[in-house]
Design an enzyme around this catalytic site. Structure first.
Site, PDB file in Angstrom:
ATOM      1  N   ARG A  51      -7.824 -15.062  72.184  1.00 52.29           N
ATOM      2  CA  ARG A  51      -7.466 -13.636  72.242  1.00 52.29           C
ATOM      3  C   ARG A  51      -6.702 -13.364  73.537  1.00 52.29           C
ATOM      4  NH1 ARG A  51     -11.378 -10.632  73.984  1.00 52.29           N
ATOM      5  NH2 ARG A  51     -12.858 -11.206  72.357  1.00 52.29           N
ATOM      6  N   TYR A 103      11.020   6.711  66.681  1.00 46.60           N
ATOM      7  CA  TYR A 103      10.470   5.951  65.552  1.00 46.60           C
ATOM      8  C   TYR A 103       9.237   6.708  65.022  1.00 46.60           C
ATOM      9  CZ  TYR A 103       7.979   2.248  63.119  1.00 46.60           C
ATOM     10  OH  TYR A 103       7.314   1.516  62.182  1.00 46.60           O
ATOM     11  N   ASP A 175      11.811   1.740  74.599  1.00 43.66           N
ATOM     12  CA  ASP A 175      11.697   1.009  73.337  1.00 43.66           C
ATOM     13  C   ASP A 175      13.097   0.476  73.040  1.00 43.66           C
ATOM     14  OD1 ASP A 175      11.706   0.225  70.676  1.00 43.66           O
ATOM     15  OD2 ASP A 175      10.380   1.836  70.011  1.00 43.66           O
ATOM     16  N   LYS A 200      11.700  -6.912  64.380  1.00 49.75           N
ATOM     17  CA  LYS A 200      13.053  -6.558  63.989  1.00 49.75           C
ATOM     18  C   LYS A 200      14.042  -7.648  64.463  1.00 49.75           C
ATOM     19  CE  LYS A 200      10.674  -2.989  62.675  1.00 49.75           C
ATOM     20  NZ  LYS A 200      10.508  -1.792  63.469  1.00 49.75           N
TER      21      LYS A 200
END
Ligand SMILES: *Cc1c(COP(=O)(O)O)cnc(C)c1O
Length: 384
Positions: A51, A103, A175, A200
């Protein structure tokens, strides 16, 4: 090797990736393990539990940092996981200044999750950066921007916003998903943190969901790593490998996205069915000069509104493509078409949406890297 000093294409292929010390494997192995052997308690090779740290993910994070000219990178199991971690730097009573053309998922996590924890958000039209001065008070901590914006491709002046943020001691998060690190590097322009939906352009093949944060400040990196490990939205080794593989062609893909994007934007600009077209490469785009200053090229994201088309006609056109796929997401090698009102931006209330130009007859194209003649033929038949 210090790949950080090299040019983009070299970093995309090599940064963070040394031959595997145990076997000499040139490609980073997929360390498909959750845990690591310790010789005695605490006597380990720097890895304890996946993790928090995994060697395949670590190689990817070093590569991601290099692409954004940053010292540190952190990979998350989605773009939203990365956004969630940034917001957890804040406390109740803190305020955030952000854009009004975000977004949809960012708008949703701000208003439906973090607003409930006492964080206040101001959604502003950031086309004039000075507007943020009016909203800064002693509780303001963070400015969050996205440029080009989604889906109307407005360009926000990163350097001007960074100057104001720095002078007031605020963190600036950019972003950078739509531009990709190939076209724009916000840290070079003064941003504190760059956020990506790696899903993306960076991943580029529509086969992985992942997010990332890149930054230079060591203390901030440690605070974000603590959140990442404590909250646990970290990606596995297989996805990390797929993204490392995808990044090796990021520069080549972006060159093709930009070249195809330009030809398609020019084709659509004079098409009788097209009313408005949004693409920052046009000289008459309202922020073209800023786009030219802060981006290396203009990308393959284009939005159009359709002339004399109601929702039904818009649906008919959106459903009649043969090469473009009607789907959410963007930035993959294959071309996609999206209807923001019912797909990516459905979580934004109608009034908010329409203020940002997200109207019923708007379609967003993610231009892929297929042969552009076939893409233009497909547009011709779908718009007929
Ligand atoms: C897709 C996207 C996100 C969210 O990323 P996920 O990987 O889907 O969680 C955030 N910002 C922008 C601009 C995006 O396009």
């Amino acid at each position: 090797m210090n790949y950080e000093k090299m040019k983009f294409a070299t970093k995309a292929i090599h940064a963070g990736q040394e031959p595997d010390p145990t076997t000499g494997a040139v490609m980073t192995p997929i360390y498909q393990t959750s845990t690591y052997w310790q010789k005695a308690p605490g006597d380990n090779k720097g890895y304890e539990y996946s993790r928090g740290t995994n060697p395949t993910r670590k190689a990817l994070e070093n590569c991601l940092a290099a692409l954004e000219n940053a010292k540190y990178g952190l990979a998350f199991s989605s773009g939203m996981g990365a956004t969630d971690a940034v917001m957890k730097l804040l406390k109740p009573g803190d305020e955030v200044i952000t854009g009004n053309d975000l977004y949809g998922g960012s708008y949703r996590i701000f208003t439906k999750i973090f607003a409930n924890y006492g964080i206040k958000f101001h959604f502003l039209d950031l086309s004039n950066p000075d507007i943020i001065n009016k909203y800064i008070n002693e509780n303001t901590r963070l400015v969050w921007i996205e440029t080009p914006t989604n889906p109307t491709m407005q360009i926000i002046d990163i350097e001007s916003i960074a100057k104001i943020s720095q002078s007031k001691g605020l963190m600036l998060v950019v972003d950078n998903t739509f531009a990709s690190p190939y076209l724009q590097n916000p840290i070079d322009l003064g941003a504190t943190i760059v956020m990506h939906s790696v899903t993306k352009y960076i991943g580029g093949h529509s086969d992985v969901v992942m997010g990332a944060l890149m930054m230079n400040d060591e203390d901030l990196y440690k605070r974000l790593w603590f959140i990442y490990n404590a909250c646990g939205a970290t990606p596995g080794p297989m996805d990390s490998f797929l993204v490392l593989r995808g990044i090796k062609t990021l520069h080549l893909r972006m060159q093709a996205h930009c070249a195809n994007g330009r030809k398609i934007a020019e084709f659509l600009k004079t098409h009788p069915k097209v009313d408005k077209i949004y693409w920052p490469g046009f000289e008459d785009h309202p922020n073209h000069a800023i786009a030219k200053k802060q981006m290396r090229d203009f990308g393959g994201m284009i939005s159009i509104t359709l002339k004399d088309a109601d929702l039904k006609e818009t649906f008919r056109i959106a459903s009649s493509f043969k090469v473009f796929s009607l789907a959410e997401s963007l930035g993959g090698v294959e071309s996609l078409i999206n209807h923001p009102v019912t797909m990516t931006h459905a979580s934004i209330p109608k009034e908010e949406r329409e203020k940002a130009g997200v109207v019923d007859n708007l379609l967003r194209l993610s231009v892929g890297v297929e042969d552009v003649d076939d893409l233009i033929e497909d547009l011709k038949q779908a718009l007929s």
